[in-house]
Design a protein around this motif. Sequence first.
Motif, PDB file in Angstrom:
ATOM      1  N   GLU A  70       0.813  -1.217   0.000  1.00 40.72           N
ATOM      2  CA  GLU A  70       0.000   0.000   0.000  1.00 40.72           C
ATOM      3  C   GLU A  70       0.848   1.269   0.000  1.00 40.72           C
ATOM      4  N   SER A  71       1.958   1.258   0.726  1.00 36.99           N
ATOM      5  CA  SER A  71       2.811   2.451   0.791  1.00 36.99           C
ATOM      6  C   SER A  71       3.559   2.713  -0.503  1.00 36.99           C
ATOM      7  N   PHE A  72       3.506   1.769  -1.428  1.00 39.81           N
ATOM      8  CA  PHE A  72       4.306   1.890  -2.654  1.00 39.81           C
ATOM      9  C   PHE A  72       3.432   1.899  -3.903  1.00 39.81           C
ATOM     10  N   ILE A  73       2.145   2.237  -3.763  1.00 41.12           N
ATOM     11  CA  ILE A  73       1.245   2.229  -4.916  1.00 41.12           C
ATOM     12  C   ILE A  73       1.661   3.289  -5.937  1.00 41.12           C
ATOM     13  N   THR A  74       1.956   4.513  -5.473  1.00 39.16           N
ATOM     14  CA  THR A  74       2.327   5.571  -6.419  1.00 39.16           C
ATOM     15  C   THR A  74       3.640   5.268  -7.143  1.00 39.16           C
ATOM     16  N   PRO A  75       4.719   4.854  -6.449  1.00 38.65           N
ATOM     17  CA  PRO A  75       5.923   4.474  -7.196  1.00 38.65           C
ATOM     18  C   PRO A  75       5.667   3.325  -8.167  1.00 38.65           C
ATOM     19  N   TYR A  76       4.750   2.431  -7.813  1.00 36.42           N
ATOM     20  CA  TYR A  76       4.408   1.315  -8.702  1.00 36.42           C
ATOM     21  C   TYR A  76       3.707   1.825  -9.957  1.00 36.42           C
ATOM     22  N   LEU A  77       2.780   2.779  -9.789  1.00 38.12           N
ATOM     23  CA  LEU A  77       2.084   3.324 -10.955  1.00 38.12           C
ATOM     24  C   LEU A  77       3.029   4.135 -11.846  1.00 38.12           C
ATOM     25  N   LEU A  78       3.925   4.904 -11.220  1.00 40.30           N
ATOM     26  CA  LEU A  78       4.853   5.737 -11.990  1.00 40.30           C
ATOM     27  C   LEU A  78       6.028   4.947 -12.550  1.00 40.30           C
ATOM     28  N   GLY A  79       6.288   3.754 -11.967  1.00 44.53           N
ATOM     29  CA  GLY A  79       7.417   2.936 -12.414  1.00 44.53           C
ATOM     30  C   GLY A  79       6.989   1.814 -13.334  1.00 44.53           C
ATOM     31  N   PRO A  80       6.780   0.610 -12.772  1.00 42.08           N
ATOM     32  CA  PRO A  80       6.448  -0.544 -13.612  1.00 42.08           C
ATOM     33  C   PRO A  80       5.193  -0.368 -14.469  1.00 42.08           C
ATOM     34  N   LYS A  81       4.200   0.388 -14.000  1.00 37.42           N
ATOM     35  CA  LYS A  81       2.968   0.566 -14.767  1.00 37.42           C
ATOM     36  C   LYS A  81       3.085   1.641 -15.844  1.00 37.42           C
ATOM     37  N   ASN A  82       4.128   2.473 -15.768  1.00 38.25           N
ATOM     38  CA  ASN A  82       4.442   3.464 -16.807  1.00 38.25           C
ATOM     39  C   ASN A  82       3.356   4.516 -17.010  1.00 38.25           C
ATOM     40  N   PHE A  83       2.635   4.868 -15.960  1.00 40.14           N
ATOM     41  CA  PHE A  83       1.742   6.017 -16.047  1.00 40.14           C
ATOM     42  C   PHE A  83       2.541   7.289 -15.812  1.00 40.14           C
ATOM     43  N   THR A  84       2.119   8.378 -16.434  1.00 37.89           N
ATOM     44  CA  THR A  84       2.821   9.650 -16.260  1.00 37.89           C
ATOM     45  C   THR A  84       2.379  10.315 -14.957  1.00 37.89           C
ATOM     46  N   LYS A  85       3.184  11.284 -14.499  1.00 39.04           N
ATOM     47  CA  LYS A  85       2.830  12.021 -13.279  1.00 39.04           C
ATOM     48  C   LYS A  85       1.512  12.775 -13.456  1.00 39.04           C
ATOM     49  N   GLN A  86       1.310  13.314 -14.662  1.00 41.47           N
ATOM     50  CA  GLN A  86       0.082  14.043 -14.921  1.00 41.47           C
ATOM     51  C   GLN A  86      -1.134  13.122 -14.848  1.00 41.47           C
ATOM     52  N   GLU A  87      -1.017  11.916 -15.380  1.00 45.37           N
ATOM     53  CA  GLU A  87      -2.130  10.971 -15.325  1.00 45.37           C
ATOM     54  C   GLU A  87      -2.442  10.552 -13.897  1.00 45.37           C
ATOM     55  N   VAL A  88      -1.405  10.286 -13.112  1.00 50.94           N
ATOM     56  CA  VAL A  88      -1.623   9.865 -11.728  1.00 50.94           C
ATOM     57  C   VAL A  88      -2.174  11.014 -10.896  1.00 50.94           C
ATOM     58  N   THR A  89      -1.641  12.238 -11.119  1.00 49.72           N
ATOM     59  CA  THR A  89      -2.035  13.383 -10.300  1.00 49.72           C
ATOM     60  C   THR A  89      -3.413  13.913 -10.660  1.00 49.72           C
ATOM     61  N   ASN A  90      -3.706  14.021 -11.948  1.00 50.27           N
ATOM     62  CA  ASN A  90      -4.910  14.740 -12.386  1.00 50.27           C
ATOM     63  C   ASN A  90      -6.043  13.851 -12.894  1.00 50.27           C
ATOM     64  N   GLU A  91      -5.792  12.545 -13.076  1.00 51.15           N
ATOM     65  CA  GLU A  91      -6.846  11.673 -13.599  1.00 51.15           C
ATOM     66  C   GLU A  91      -7.151  10.476 -12.703  1.00 51.15           C
ATOM     67  N   ILE A  92      -6.132   9.918 -12.061  1.00 51.41           N
ATOM     68  CA  ILE A  92      -6.350   8.694 -11.279  1.00 51.41           C
ATOM     69  C   ILE A  92      -6.649   9.011  -9.820  1.00 51.41           C
ATOM     70  N   THR A  93      -5.755   9.730  -9.150  1.00 55.10           N
ATOM     71  CA  THR A  93      -5.912  10.000  -7.712  1.00 55.10           C
ATOM     72  C   THR A  93      -7.188  10.762  -7.361  1.00 55.10           C
ATOM     73  N   PRO A  94      -7.651  11.764  -8.147  1.00 56.19           N
ATOM     74  CA  PRO A  94      -8.879  12.482  -7.765  1.00 56.19           C
ATOM     75  C   PRO A  94     -10.109  11.594  -7.619  1.00 56.19           C
ATOM     76  N   ILE A  95     -10.141  10.442  -8.286  1.00 56.39           N
ATOM     77  CA  ILE A  95     -11.318   9.567  -8.215  1.00 56.39           C
ATOM     78  C   ILE A  95     -11.552   9.098  -6.782  1.00 56.39           C
ATOM     79  N   LEU A  96     -10.502   8.981  -5.988  1.00 58.22           N
ATOM     80  CA  LEU A  96     -10.646   8.515  -4.611  1.00 58.22           C
ATOM     81  C   LEU A  96     -11.562   9.436  -3.806  1.00 58.22           C
ATOM     82  N   SER A  97     -11.380  10.745  -3.939  1.00 56.58           N
ATOM     83  CA  SER A  97     -12.229  11.694  -3.208  1.00 56.58           C
ATOM     84  C   SER A  97     -13.681  11.592  -3.660  1.00 56.58           C
ATOM     85  N   TYR A  98     -13.897  11.484  -4.966  1.00 55.66           N
ATOM     86  CA  TYR A  98     -15.262  11.432  -5.484  1.00 55.66           C
ATOM     87  C   TYR A  98     -15.980  10.151  -5.059  1.00 55.66           C
TER      88      TYR A  98
END
Length: 489
Positions: free
Chosen positions: A42-70
Amino acid sequence: MASEPTQQPVNDGPNDRESKHWKFLVFYLCFYGFMSQIKPGESFITPYLLGPKNFTKQEVTNEITPILSYSYMAVLVPVFLLTDFLRYKPILIVQSISHVIIWLLLIFGTNIISMQFMEFFYGVTMAARVAYSSYIFSLVSPARYQRVASYSRSSVLMGVFTSCILGQLCVSIGGVPFLTLNYISLGFVSFGLILALFLRRPKRSLFFNRISPECNGGLSSELKKMNLDDDKMRDIPAYNLKSGGWRNSAFVQMLKQLVNFVKLPQLRLWSLWWIFNSAGYYLILYFVQILWHEVYPAGQSQHVYNGGVDAGSTLLGAIAAFGAGYIKINWKLWAHLMIGVITALQAGLLYLMNSTNNIWLCYASYILFRSSYQFLVPIAIFQIAASLTKELCALVFGINTFLATVLKSIITLVVADKRGLGLSVHPQFYVYFTYFTILAVAYLGAAVYVLTTHHCKQRSEGTTQNELWSQEKEIPKKNLPFDEDGIKA
């Protein structure tokens, strides 16, 4: 010779068996609470998404993470009501299933949509935490509430701490890849699902499944704890549980009472703190891993220390929360100042966290930020619960949490979401710094007003007392037969 006292037979009656029964149920629930938190990835989800999963910082910051609040906002109220209506266990099973789905999506998901669904189910698990925290009260009598609540909370904290340490050891010492760590997490949450299936489903709950004697006599005795005067007590309508209909249900009747409770200054203050500060606090938790990756984009997983930081912040937060219970001050007088100083400290830590290029300073600022929040949480719980029954307390916390979630979602939509400003992580944290600064100024301004009013009131009372004392001294002189020079009046 004195006869020996007759030895009483060992009582293995119904009360003894009942005692062993509830102890086993509490132990099993605490064990489930501990195991359900073991998710070393759980503590390494973001490095996992930005590393092995090859998502960009913009995708993780502005498209994926905001869904949690909603998602958290969307499911919070239904989960809160269904938890009580279905008597806890079904919601705990749904939470465990959601955990399994999260790790399946993390392992096998390949696109943004799958990661957004992952965040949605993460929001479901967060909303379902209320089922675990309130389940414990259905197992024991009110006299044991405080003790078993500490057991359940401690088991969760120990689970989080153990999970973070385990994850960090696997990554730093064992060299375990993030993907393998997610498989390990999937195994643990699957075991947690099995444990949830064997939880006992209680026969009663706080709102919709109350036992008749509690409903008839509970409110009248517990309302006395609220310290309302007679006029306010007359304004509070009584529960009419004998007549049918949803309008006379315990939940609806308690909802009507909140109009009277908002008049209590301490309840109002700490509820506002809960809404505004917890909204900012969880925004930091959601986006801080992205900030860490920005400050220190480690090329190898062995150099990512997110697990150790989460473990340290959990431990220090638990110590701070424990220490808060021993603070004895006049909260009516000093609460605003205490909240204002700590909020100002949090604002400073956010600025330091966002402006430094030293990852260790960033980690330390985060640990202190999280611990300072955890320090105030038990104080807020006590100050809110002191004037409420446990049922109304649960309702107030539910409403406060929902309002905080709505506020958090609005800020996320405006600041982080690509449909809003779509800011990157550093500008976001400057916005959060400004947010906490405004809160600190408001709290400190209120503290100045409260302390000044109190000081003026004391001076006014002191002057009045001095005047009365002077008048009492002068009264006997008028009755003396001689004046001050000894001449007969």
